[in-house]
Enzyme design. Structure first.
Site, mmCIF file in Angstrom:
data_model
loop_
_atom_site.group_PDB
_atom_site.id
_atom_site.type_symbol
_atom_site.label_atom_id
_atom_site.label_comp_id
_atom_site.label_asym_id
_atom_site.label_seq_id
_atom_site.Cartn_x
_atom_site.Cartn_y
_atom_site.Cartn_z
ATOM 1 C CB SER A 152 -0.918 -0.068 1.225
ATOM 2 O OG SER A 152 -1.962 0.818 1.134
ATOM 3 C CG ASP A 188 -6.589 -3.877 -3.050
ATOM 4 O OD1 ASP A 188 -7.386 -2.960 -2.790
ATOM 5 O OD2 ASP A 188 -5.367 -3.821 -2.778
ATOM 6 C CG HIS A 208 -5.823 -2.398 0.533
ATOM 7 N ND1 HIS A 208 -4.872 -2.428 -0.461
ATOM 8 C CD2 HIS A 208 -5.334 -1.556 1.476
ATOM 9 C CE1 HIS A 208 -3.864 -1.627 -0.129
ATOM 10 N NE2 HIS A 208 -4.115 -1.093 1.036
#
Lengths: 385, 196
Positions: free
Chosen positions: A157, A322, A355
């Protein structure tokens, strides 16, 4: 509490503090005259200092990535699934460094530190830091630890963004970049979610324009809401359905606005825990760093041109469900790297968790991660002799 | 090394850029990397093969050929290679076009359905051939588009593709005089080297 430390854990660890007195110029134009970074290390640095791995954290992360601080710890570090002896980031081979970024609220210099110019807390006056600034501060931490070149820089991320920025700004200082569930820049939808989170915090009466500490207050509801919105976006529709469905807490609907569905009480609980452990000003800063990240901007919006500076090898992974950092954004990085004639491998892991998958022990993800890091370990070993 | 790869490798220049569609475990790209210092990428969808490529240190990209190759820029590779995968894609003609758009040259290998053994099997038993070489039954096979040399050359003609080289080999990837004389009857595997 771990009754006993599992054999594949890095065990009991202690955070350390790196102190820097050389001023750091920031992208926003301001300068931090003095700053500190909280960090932890796992494993041993080898004699030619070639086995160091840097872990970059995501939005609400920090330096405690693996192991336990004490036998009373309820949970290990945030990436304990992946760091430890025999795990993908194998501490039998690697010297792992994890830090809390500037602006953080877990020990590094941030809004809750004293501003030497005013002798009071920085609060909302802490300068807005960018991914580039973090990378510069991390490079100084590497200098301090005598690490000239990282065997790998790894992040998911927002952490993946840092690894990507490293590859462009300090190409000679890393051999591999592992970028997981990340993006070359945020989409408008993503920035929109961040703005909702920031508005939730800033419109809370407990926020006091960011001077809440002085008022002995904090924007609890705002932080809760920010986290709730974030949490929804980190999961997939399927993951939420599987975890909660439409299950009711008391078995029947009450025709009121209490937390009736399990998912409601879960979000409230998560938000509450978060609001007690995270600083509002830090949350604002971190989401801004996400929004601003765009390494192509310095190169006429040409990501290929930006990445043409890189010389490391890239390993990129995304997760099929995601939607906050969708596989398409990872593919944008991959395509640009191929156009820039760089070495890159890419996996799109089929995982229902959204995610959040990047923190979970998903077998295929784990195996591929392990295979790639084993290859790095072999390279390190080959260069040692 | 597989004999088809031995033939193909001679057509690939040192230091060139190679895209291998359906790269399997990456053995061939590894060979090219070591012997020709190529910058190679493999596309693959099988997780086990992908992991083998990762272990080998091969650039592998998880991508389904049937979902297109539009993410690759025109003329971005010296050679685009597809070994034994043409028969497994949904639209071979579109893949061929894409390969020629992305690469300066293309290399394609596929099993020849016109081989005498296939013809014999079909005429004698009236059933789709199942052999050691192509061990699948018709309903669960990944091979959905079999063709013969003749079929493929017709396609190349239609698309105005220039054939630079063409070889046929048998199952063990050796070419004998029979398959040279009557390739569509005696050649089991076709190897084509193409350009626009």
């Amino acid at each position: 509490m771990p009754e006993q430390i599992p054999p594949d854990s890095v065990g009991l660890v202690e955070p350390q503090l790196a102190i820097f007195n050389t001023p750091l110029e920031l992208a926003c134009g301001q300068t931090l005259p003095h700053y500190e970074l909280a960090y932890e290390t796992y494993g041993k640095l080898n004699s030619n200092k070639s086995n160091a791995v840097l872990i970059c954290h995501a939005l609400s992360g920090h330096h405690h990535a693996a192991g336990f601080h004490s036998m009373e710890d309820r949970k290990p570090g945030w990436w304990d699934n992946y760091i430890g002896p025999g795990k993908p980031i194998d501490t039998n081979h690697f010297f792992v460094v994890a830090l809390n970024n500037l602006g953080g609220c877990h020990g590094s210099t941030g809004p809750n530190s004293v501003n030497p110019a005013t002798k009071k807390l920085y609060g909302p006056e802490f300068p807005i830091v960018t991914v580039k600034d973090w990378v510069n501060s991390q490079a100084r931490l590497a200098d301090m630890l005598s690490i000239e070149q990282w065997a790998a820089i790894i992040g998911g991320s927002l952490g993946g963004m840092q690894a990507l920025q490293w590859s462009i700004d300090y190409p000679e200082r890393l051999k591999h970049a592992v970028i997981i569930a990340s993006a070359p820049k945020l989409t408008a939808q993503n920035i929109a979610f961040n703005e909702v989170a920031r508005q939730a915090i800033m419109s809370d009466e407990g926020f006091h324009n960011g001077w809440y500490k002085e008022q002995n207050d904090y924007p609890k509801k705002g932080l809760m809401l920010a986290r709730m919105v974030g949490h929804i976006t980190y999961l997939s529709d399927d993951a939420m359905r599987q975890k909660f469905g439409r299950e009711l807490r008391s078995g029947a609907i009450n025709f009121d606005f209490g937390a009736e569905f399990q998912v409601e009480s879960y979000l409230r609980y998560q938000g509450e825990v978060f609001s007690e452990n995270f600083d509002a000003n830090t949350y604002l800063l971190m989401t801004k760093a996400l929004d601003y990240f765009d390494p192509a901007k310095d190169y006429n919006d040409d990501l290929v041109a930006a990445l043409s500076h890189a010389s490391c090898q890239f390993f990129i992974m995304s997760f099929t469900t995601d939607w906050r950092f969708s596989p398409e954004r990872s593919k944008d990085i991959v395509d640009a790297l191929i156009s820039a004639k760089k070495n890159v491998s890419y996996l799109d892991i089929d995982a229902p968790e959204g995610h959040d998958a990047f923190l979970l022990p998903i077998p295929r993800y784990r195996n591929a991660f392990k295979a790639y890091l084993a290859r790095i370990a072999n390279e390190v070993k080959a260069n040692e002799n | 090394m597989r004999t088809d790869f031995q033939i193909i490798q001679a057509w690939i220049d040192p230091q060139s850029r190679v895209l291998d569609l359906g790269c399997g475990d990456g053995s061939f790209l590894k060979y090219l990397q070591e012997h020709k210092q190529t910058l190679g990428y493999g596309l693959e969808i099988d997780p086990d093969n992908i992991e083998r490529c990762v272990t080998k240190g091969i650039n592998v990209i998880e991508q389904d050929l049937d979902k297109g190759l539009s993410n690759f820029v025109d003329n971005s590779f010296d050679t685009v290679l597809m070994a034994q995968a043409l028969q497994a894609v949904h639209y071979p003609h579109l893949v061929l076009e894409e390969m020629l758009r992305i690469g300066r040259e293309c290399i394609i290998t596929f099993p020849n359905f016109g081989h005498w053994r296939c013809r014999f099997y079909l005429t004698q038993r009236g059933k789709m051939p199942v052999s050691k070489f192509m061990p699948y039954t018709w309903y669960d096979t990944p091979n959905i588009h079999f063709c013969t040399f003749k079929d493929f050359e017709e396609l190349c003609q239609q698309k105005q593709v220039r054939i630079l080289n063409r070889m046929v080999v048998d199952q063990t990837h050796r070419g004998d005089w029979l398959s040279r004389l009557l390739p569509n009857l005696f050649g089991e595997i076709a190897i084509y080297h193409l350009t626009r």
